[in-house]
Design a protein around this motif. Structure first.
Motif, PDB file in Angstrom:
ATOM      1  N   VAL A 175      31.215  54.167  37.865  1.00 25.85           N
ATOM      2  CA  VAL A 175      30.298  53.065  38.167  1.00 25.85           C
ATOM      3  C   VAL A 175      30.614  52.419  39.514  1.00 25.85           C
ATOM      4  O   VAL A 175      30.149  51.330  39.818  1.00 25.85           O
ATOM      5  CB  VAL A 175      30.330  52.012  37.031  1.00 25.85           C
TER       6      VAL A 175
ATOM      7  N   LEU B  92      33.939  52.743  30.700  1.00 23.25           N
ATOM      8  CA  LEU B  92      33.079  52.430  31.845  1.00 23.25           C
ATOM      9  C   LEU B  92      32.479  53.683  32.454  1.00 23.25           C
ATOM     10  O   LEU B  92      31.367  53.648  32.970  1.00 23.25           O
ATOM     11  CB  LEU B  92      33.899  51.733  32.944  1.00 23.25           C
TER      12      LEU B  92
ATOM     13  N   LEU C 264      37.480  48.999  21.752  1.00 19.58           N
ATOM     14  CA  LEU C 264      37.451  47.712  22.443  1.00 19.58           C
ATOM     15  C   LEU C 264      36.894  46.630  21.522  1.00 19.58           C
ATOM     16  O   LEU C 264      37.502  45.579  21.324  1.00 19.58           O
ATOM     17  CB  LEU C 264      36.569  47.858  23.686  1.00 19.58           C
TER      18      LEU C 264
ATOM     19  N   ALA D 124      38.920  45.117  34.695  1.00 21.04           N
ATOM     20  CA  ALA D 124      37.632  44.479  34.414  1.00 21.04           C
ATOM     21  C   ALA D 124      37.770  43.019  34.006  1.00 21.04           C
ATOM     22  O   ALA D 124      36.830  42.244  34.151  1.00 21.04           O
ATOM     23  CB  ALA D 124      36.918  45.238  33.292  1.00 21.04           C
TER      24      ALA D 124
ATOM     25  N   THR E  99      36.771  36.942  35.321  1.00 24.20           N
ATOM     26  CA  THR E  99      36.948  35.612  34.720  1.00 24.20           C
ATOM     27  C   THR E  99      37.375  34.604  35.786  1.00 24.20           C
ATOM     28  O   THR E  99      36.940  33.450  35.765  1.00 24.20           O
ATOM     29  CB  THR E  99      37.985  35.659  33.584  1.00 24.20           C
TER      30      THR E  99
ATOM     31  N   ALA F 209      34.334  33.634  37.530  1.00 26.35           N
ATOM     32  CA  ALA F 209      33.456  32.799  36.699  1.00 26.35           C
ATOM     33  C   ALA F 209      33.970  31.360  36.638  1.00 26.35           C
ATOM     34  O   ALA F 209      33.192  30.405  36.726  1.00 26.35           O
ATOM     35  CB  ALA F 209      33.348  33.392  35.297  1.00 26.35           C
TER      36      ALA F 209
ATOM     37  N   PRO G 239      29.530  37.093  38.737  1.00 24.93           N
ATOM     38  CA  PRO G 239      30.889  37.469  39.148  1.00 24.93           C
ATOM     39  C   PRO G 239      30.937  38.894  39.706  1.00 24.93           C
ATOM     40  O   PRO G 239      31.690  39.179  40.621  1.00 24.93           O
ATOM     41  CB  PRO G 239      31.693  37.357  37.851  1.00 24.93           C
ATOM     42  N   VAL G 240      30.154  39.792  39.143  1.00 27.89           N
ATOM     43  CA  VAL G 240      30.052  41.161  39.662  1.00 27.89           C
ATOM     44  C   VAL G 240      28.636  41.284  40.233  1.00 27.89           C
ATOM     45  O   VAL G 240      27.669  41.198  39.493  1.00 27.89           O
ATOM     46  CB  VAL G 240      30.232  42.201  38.537  1.00 27.89           C
TER      47      VAL G 240
ATOM     48  N   TRP H 179      26.634  46.912  40.695  1.00 25.27           N
ATOM     49  CA  TRP H 179      27.256  47.894  39.824  1.00 25.27           C
ATOM     50  C   TRP H 179      26.495  49.187  40.002  1.00 25.27           C
ATOM     51  O   TRP H 179      25.537  49.218  40.785  1.00 25.27           O
ATOM     52  CB  TRP H 179      27.194  47.369  38.378  1.00 25.27           C
TER      53      TRP H 179
ATOM     54  N   ARG I  51      25.056  53.333  38.690  1.00 25.87           N
ATOM     55  CA  ARG I  51      24.743  54.426  37.782  1.00 25.87           C
ATOM     56  C   ARG I  51      24.327  55.620  38.642  1.00 25.87           C
ATOM     57  O   ARG I  51      24.043  55.460  39.824  1.00 25.87           O
ATOM     58  CB  ARG I  51      23.565  54.063  36.856  1.00 25.87           C
TER      59      ARG I  51
ATOM     60  N   GLY J 111      26.279  43.349  32.604  1.00 24.92           N
ATOM     61  CA  GLY J 111      25.826  44.742  32.631  1.00 24.92           C
ATOM     62  C   GLY J 111      25.118  45.108  31.346  1.00 24.92           C
ATOM     63  O   GLY J 111      24.401  44.298  30.771  1.00 24.92           O
ATOM     64  N   SER J 112      25.390  46.318  30.865  1.00 27.60           N
ATOM     65  CA  SER J 112      24.545  46.873  29.796  1.00 27.60           C
ATOM     66  C   SER J 112      24.811  46.305  28.414  1.00 27.60           C
ATOM     67  O   SER J 112      23.886  46.076  27.649  1.00 27.60           O
ATOM     68  CB  SER J 112      24.744  48.378  29.730  1.00 27.60           C
TER      69      SER J 112
END
Ligand code: HEM
Length: 340
Positions: free
Chosen positions: A66, A81, A95, A230, A235, A238, A276-277, A280, A282, A334-335
């Motif tokens: 990614v 990821l 996770l 990640a 964080t 954020a 924050p991100v 990204w 694909r 994201g997703s």
């Protein structure tokens, strides 16, 4: 089918990184899909096309990583990821299982106690630096406890975590400078053993999942690498963004102070307002039609989460920071692919 609009904007140029929203607006106004001539990438700029792409791993795949350079995409192999269902499913389940509210109950109390102790120390000072003393300090302890890191790893987490995010972009000077530091994290995680982690921590649980065959052999170290890559810079950003936005919009801060039930809504608005991100990625598995534009199969695609989060076709007055908006459908995570 129309031809794709083009732009010379470099999403990773310093001035764009400092304030990317004017560039995002310019790109959105060109089209939902824009070809970035500088980085040779197709970019998705609109909320709806981003949401659709993130929900469809059969056409927009994570399997080749990614990030935007080969080195980082190689380092991500073996993590959730860099995978699509069905390989993604057990990795993500390991996770989720370790991050259920039940699994995190003890940690939640600890996090609250850490937050209260930090605030009690800071309010005694005449002034403090919100970034160094809160945004950087607080998540390090939380993520270290969550993953179960001890010793050397804890001392290096800030450098490692920041570098891990800095190497996601295309190979430029910033990416190159950060690779050696990100490599230290990778090296540390590839050697890590279960007994180096606090028993009962999430990292320890991932080794248990490997032992029981729930995730493939060798996956635990990759997953732990991913947690740190990640979980920290995101964080940190954020929390820093929360302070920055409350400072910039004091009347919105006052609303939260007067009514603490607004905290979750305000935090969602912070995540929407300053992603924050930002970007990204694909890869298109086949020729895909997005809007009225064809993206050739095999193309790497920049998914500009920050642009989608400010799309006026989805959010009314997106430039207004409104702590009562509660935009739970923001794109900043994201997703969030379903795990079953
Ligand atoms: C405000 C905080 C956070 C933000 C904005 C954020 C953002 C993101 C984004 C954009 C993705 C990519 C999803 C995709 O490819 O579609 C992601 C995935 C991930 N994040 Fe976070 N993240 C945050 C906090 C954390 C924390 C605290 C952890 C763990 C310690 C974490 C662990 C992960 C993992 C393991 C994945 C991969 C999930 C998967 O493959 O399905 N993140 N996050």
């Amino acid at each position: 089918m129309t031809s794709v609009p083009q732009s010379g904007i470099d999403l990773w140029a310093d001035d764009v990184l400092v304030d990317p929203y004017p560039a995002y607006r310019a790109l959105r106004e060109l089209g939902e899909v824009v070809y970035l001539t500088h980085s040779k990438l197709y970019a998705l700029t609109g909320y709806d096309v981003i949401k659709d792409a993130l929900a469809d791993p059969t056409r927009f795949s994570s399997a080749q990583g990614v990030g935007f350079n080969d080195g980082v995409n190689r380092a991500l192999q073996g993590t959730s990821l860099a995978s699509d269902p069905p390989e993604h499913t057990p990795l993500r389940a390991a996770l989720s299982e370790n991050l259920t509210p039940r699994a995190l109950r003890g940690l939640g109390e600890q996090i609250k106690a850490n937050a209260q102790a930090l605030v009690a120390r800071l309010v005694k000072r005449p002034s403090f630096d919100a970034i160094d003393d809160i945004a950087r300090r607080f998540p390090i302890g939380v993520v270290a406890d969550l993953v179960g890191f001890q010793g050397e790893a804890r001392a290096n987490m800030l450098r490692w975590g920041q570098a891990a995010m800095e190497v996601i972009g295309p190979m430029n000077q910033r990416t190159a400078e950060n690779f050696p530091v990100a490599g230290e994290l990778y090296g540390h995680c590839s050697q890590i053993t279960q007994d180096a982690l606090t028993p009962g921590s999430v990292g320890w649980g991932v080794f248990e999942a490997e032992r029981k065959g729930i995730v493939p052999e060798g996956a635990a170290r990759h997953i732990i690498h991913q947690y740190l890559g990640a979980g920290l810079d995101t964080t940190l950003a954020a929390i820093g963004n929360t302070v920055a936005l409350f400072g910039r919009f004091p009347e919105e801060f006052a609303k939260v102070r007067d009514d603490l039930s607004l905290v979750p809504s305000a935090f969602n608005e912070v995540l929407r307002y300053y992603s924050p991100v930002h970007v990204w990625s694909r890869v298109a598995t086949q020729d895909v039609e997005v809007g009225n534009v064809k993206i050739p199969g095999g193309s790497r695609i920049a998914i500009i989460l920050g642009a989608g989060n400010h799309d006026p076709r989805h959010y009314k007055d997106p430039e207004v920071f409104d702590v009562t908006r509660n935009p739970i459908d923001h794109l900043s995570f994201g997703s969030g692919l379903p795990t079953s």
